[in-house]
Design an enzyme around this catalytic site. Sequence first.
Site, mmCIF file in Angstrom:
data_model
loop_
_atom_site.group_PDB
_atom_site.id
_atom_site.type_symbol
_atom_site.label_atom_id
_atom_site.label_comp_id
_atom_site.label_asym_id
_atom_site.label_seq_id
_atom_site.Cartn_x
_atom_site.Cartn_y
_atom_site.Cartn_z
ATOM 1 C CE LYS A 292 -32.340 35.968 -1.467
ATOM 2 N NZ LYS A 292 -33.815 36.008 -1.352
ATOM 3 C CG ASP B 266 -33.678 32.154 -0.791
ATOM 4 O OD1 ASP B 266 -33.005 31.391 -1.515
ATOM 5 O OD2 ASP B 266 -34.505 32.955 -1.254
#
Length: 447
Positions: A128, A168
Amino acid sequence: MSTSDRIAEIYEQVKARNAGEPEFHQAAAEVFESLHVVLERHPGYFESGLIERLCEPERQIIFRVPWIDDHGQVHVNRGFRVQYSSVLGPYKGGLRFHPSVNLGIVKFLGFEQIFKNALTGLPIGGGKGGSDFDPKGRSEQEIMRFCQSFMTELHRHIGEYTDVPAGDIGVGGREIGYLFGQYKRLTNSYESGVLTGKGITWGGSQVRREATGYGAAYFVAEMAKHAGSSVEGRTAVVSGSGNVAIYAIEKIHQLGGTVVACSDSSGYIHDPKGIDVELLKEIKEVRRGRISEYVDERGDAEFYPGGNIWNVPCDIALPAATQNELDEESAKTLVKNGVKVVAEGANMPTTPGGIAVFRDAGVGFAPGKAANAGGVATSALEMQQNASRDSWHFDYTDERLARIMRDIHTRCVETAADYGKPGDYIHGANIAGFVKVADAMFALGVI
């Protein structure tokens, strides 16, 4: 030492080594809670420091991102990429641009991503990244300059066989385009598989924009079917109004349900006749406006500034905005109003207290690592298409997504039952993901 004591000792070590990162502690605690039954049956997983290694990212990258605004002022943001686990494949996970982003947030998201990606059954590891940059209120040129500066550093750490970022919160098709353009410029190669969420005309996949929301709706449909019911005729509430929320609403409507409320950071709207998805898309995807604008064009809808969306009665609740948005009190309200199914469209949007309320009430509860895995699953499908220089039709890709979500549901249900936790999707998801990753770690040795 008992299994419980060993797990507790490892968890305390994790907290001590990662001080000041409450979201990461929360994510680790949830997984550790599910490991007791696994480690009682398979104590060998304690060997070779496996759990300790699993809790430590393989690599954590922090870098500065300087950029110049439209008035010539220099700004400096902080960029992150946590490459957590590559035991199943290249690191895979989104980039988040939001003022709340810090190392603890990125680590919790990356930790969750390991198990989510494992559940898909596809060969992708977990990672991430992101930045504390806020794209809201910035011009197209400012966003482009920031993305180019961000990628100038990030490009040396990623690649289609190494690390494949996606979007995201705050990172959609526009930002992916600027990031990919800079990557191409810096590397002098058209490496389509290095980023997912690309535009359809330049290497992207059909259904990628819709995937997380569609996937969550498919998972809810499987939960309802497993309980002897269906989505048809049910009322739903979906928090948020970004990609996940919009397309979860769209798919729930296609499945015969009615979503009556959604939200953004300013408040929520309630439309008893059902959210007008096309109007919502116009406001959020075209105008990039606020949710309050919806009521200007829908006379029966009401806007509640700063209100709590979970006060709206529903059969199905999908928290799809951000972490820890659904707390214990909101969970009690939902239960009181008759909610039957809760599925996390966002990452860890329900607090531990909220989860406990749903469990005690017998409400079907699906964690994000299972329910919102459709996004990363379709990213992996995009990687497949890029690798073969191919492009699939929308219906075929949507069918693949639906099949993956059904398989994840089956995996969770069967694993939970096998370990004596029938009907518990949290245990099913955590255990199934953990076992897959742990077995691969054993096979590859201490690395």
